[in-house]
Design a protein around this motif. Structure first.
Motif, PDB file in Angstrom:
ATOM      1  N   GLU A  80       0.832  -1.203   0.000  1.00  0.00           N
ATOM      2  CA  GLU A  80       0.000   0.000   0.000  1.00  0.00           C
ATOM      3  C   GLU A  80       0.869   1.257   0.000  1.00  0.00           C
ATOM      4  N   LEU A  81       1.904   1.225   0.814  1.00  0.00           N
ATOM      5  CA  LEU A  81       2.800   2.366   0.938  1.00  0.00           C
ATOM      6  C   LEU A  81       3.527   2.643  -0.382  1.00  0.00           C
ATOM      7  N   THR A  82       4.050   1.602  -1.023  1.00  0.00           N
ATOM      8  CA  THR A  82       4.752   1.812  -2.291  1.00  0.00           C
ATOM      9  C   THR A  82       3.803   2.297  -3.385  1.00  0.00           C
ATOM     10  N   THR A  83       2.550   1.840  -3.365  1.00  0.00           N
ATOM     11  CA  THR A  83       1.569   2.298  -4.344  1.00  0.00           C
ATOM     12  C   THR A  83       1.285   3.784  -4.167  1.00  0.00           C
ATOM     13  N   VAL A  84       1.052   4.194  -2.931  1.00  0.00           N
ATOM     14  CA  VAL A  84       0.775   5.608  -2.652  1.00  0.00           C
ATOM     15  C   VAL A  84       1.970   6.468  -3.016  1.00  0.00           C
ATOM     16  N   LEU A  85       3.170   6.024  -2.640  1.00  0.00           N
ATOM     17  CA  LEU A  85       4.371   6.805  -2.935  1.00  0.00           C
ATOM     18  C   LEU A  85       4.617   6.911  -4.435  1.00  0.00           C
ATOM     19  N   SER A  86       4.401   5.843  -5.176  1.00  0.00           N
ATOM     20  CA  SER A  86       4.644   5.903  -6.621  1.00  0.00           C
ATOM     21  C   SER A  86       3.647   6.852  -7.288  1.00  0.00           C
ATOM     22  N   ARG A  87       2.376   6.880  -6.846  1.00  0.00           N
ATOM     23  CA  ARG A  87       1.392   7.823  -7.388  1.00  0.00           C
ATOM     24  C   ARG A  87       1.824   9.261  -7.122  1.00  0.00           C
ATOM     25  N   ARG A  88       2.273   9.513  -5.896  1.00  0.00           N
ATOM     26  CA  ARG A  88       2.711  10.863  -5.554  1.00  0.00           C
ATOM     27  C   ARG A  88       3.937  11.282  -6.376  1.00  0.00           C
ATOM     28  N   MET A  89       4.866  10.346  -6.572  1.00  0.00           N
ATOM     29  CA  MET A  89       6.063  10.662  -7.356  1.00  0.00           C
ATOM     30  C   MET A  89       5.699  10.966  -8.806  1.00  0.00           C
ATOM     31  N   ILE A  90       4.769  10.198  -9.369  1.00  0.00           N
ATOM     32  CA  ILE A  90       4.341  10.437 -10.745  1.00  0.00           C
ATOM     33  C   ILE A  90       3.654  11.794 -10.865  1.00  0.00           C
ATOM     34  N   ALA A  91       2.826  12.144  -9.899  1.00  0.00           N
ATOM     35  CA  ALA A  91       2.142  13.440  -9.920  1.00  0.00           C
ATOM     36  C   ALA A  91       3.151  14.584  -9.793  1.00  0.00           C
ATOM     37  N   LYS A  92       4.107  14.430  -8.912  1.00  0.00           N
ATOM     38  CA  LYS A  92       5.129  15.465  -8.723  1.00  0.00           C
ATOM     39  C   LYS A  92       5.977  15.625  -9.977  1.00  0.00           C
ATOM     40  N   LYS A  93       6.316  14.507 -10.607  1.00  0.00           N
ATOM     41  CA  LYS A  93       7.109  14.547 -11.831  1.00  0.00           C
ATOM     42  C   LYS A  93       6.341  15.266 -12.935  1.00  0.00           C
ATOM     43  N   ALA A  94       5.038  14.997 -13.054  1.00  0.00           N
ATOM     44  CA  ALA A  94       4.216  15.660 -14.072  1.00  0.00           C
ATOM     45  C   ALA A  94       4.179  17.169 -13.829  1.00  0.00           C
ATOM     46  N   LYS A  95       4.063  17.591 -12.567  1.00  0.00           N
ATOM     47  CA  LYS A  95       4.060  19.018 -12.248  1.00  0.00           C
ATOM     48  C   LYS A  95       5.391  19.667 -12.629  1.00  0.00           C
ATOM     49  N   LEU A  96       6.489  18.989 -12.309  1.00  0.00           N
ATOM     50  CA  LEU A  96       7.807  19.537 -12.630  1.00  0.00           C
ATOM     51  C   LEU A  96       8.029  19.627 -14.138  1.00  0.00           C
ATOM     52  N   GLU A  97       7.581  18.621 -14.886  1.00  0.00           N
ATOM     53  CA  GLU A  97       7.724  18.659 -16.340  1.00  0.00           C
ATOM     54  C   GLU A  97       6.892  19.787 -16.944  1.00  0.00           C
ATOM     55  N   GLU A  98       5.723  20.026 -16.383  1.00  0.00           N
ATOM     56  CA  GLU A  98       4.891  21.131 -16.862  1.00  0.00           C
ATOM     57  C   GLU A  98       5.569  22.466 -16.592  1.00  0.00           C
ATOM     58  N   ARG A  99       6.151  22.625 -15.424  1.00  0.00           N
ATOM     59  CA  ARG A  99       6.894  23.853 -15.110  1.00  0.00           C
ATOM     60  C   ARG A  99       8.052  24.043 -16.066  1.00  0.00           C
TER      61      ARG A  99
END
Length: 113
Positions: A20-39
């Motif tokens: 559960e923890l790795t699933t939540v962390l991977s979702r957050r990392m993907i979302a953060k990466k998408a935000k950084l790429e957009e910036r």
């Protein structure tokens, strides 16, 4: 979870928690990466394609100033590292002025300024 819960939990429960923890962390990392790429896309110049060369100011060709007396095809403009033939001539006792290329007055470049 309390500290005691960790010690008393079964291996299966800990693995489930880990998944559960790795699933939540991977979702957050993907979302953060998408935000950084957009910036990054917003920061980059939009008019330039990724493989497009820089539209820099064109510089005129630099005429050679010095010539090897032993091999006239070897020249140097006076910019960058000194070529080997020039270093050898200087070590042999010649002066840099001795190796200047003589230009007639019609071929001299005009200086800006």
């Amino acid at each position: 979870m309390e500290k005691d819960d960790w010690a008393t939990a079964t291996t299966g429960e800990l693995w489930r928690l880990y998944d559960e923890l790795t699933t939540v962390l991977s979702r957050r990392m993907i979302a953060k990466k998408a935000k950084l790429e957009e910036r990054l896309r917003r920061i980059e110049r939009p008019s330039r394609a990724p493989n497009e060369e820089c539209a820099c100011r064109p510089y005129p060709p630099v005429l050679p100033k010095y010539q090897n007396p032993k091999n006239p095809s070897e020249t140097w403009s006076g910019r960058g590292k000194q070529p080997r033939w020039l270093k050898a001539q200087l070590r042999a006792g010649r002066k840099l002025g001795d190796l200047l290329i003589n230009r007639s007055s019609g071929h001299k470049r005009r200086r800006a300024g």
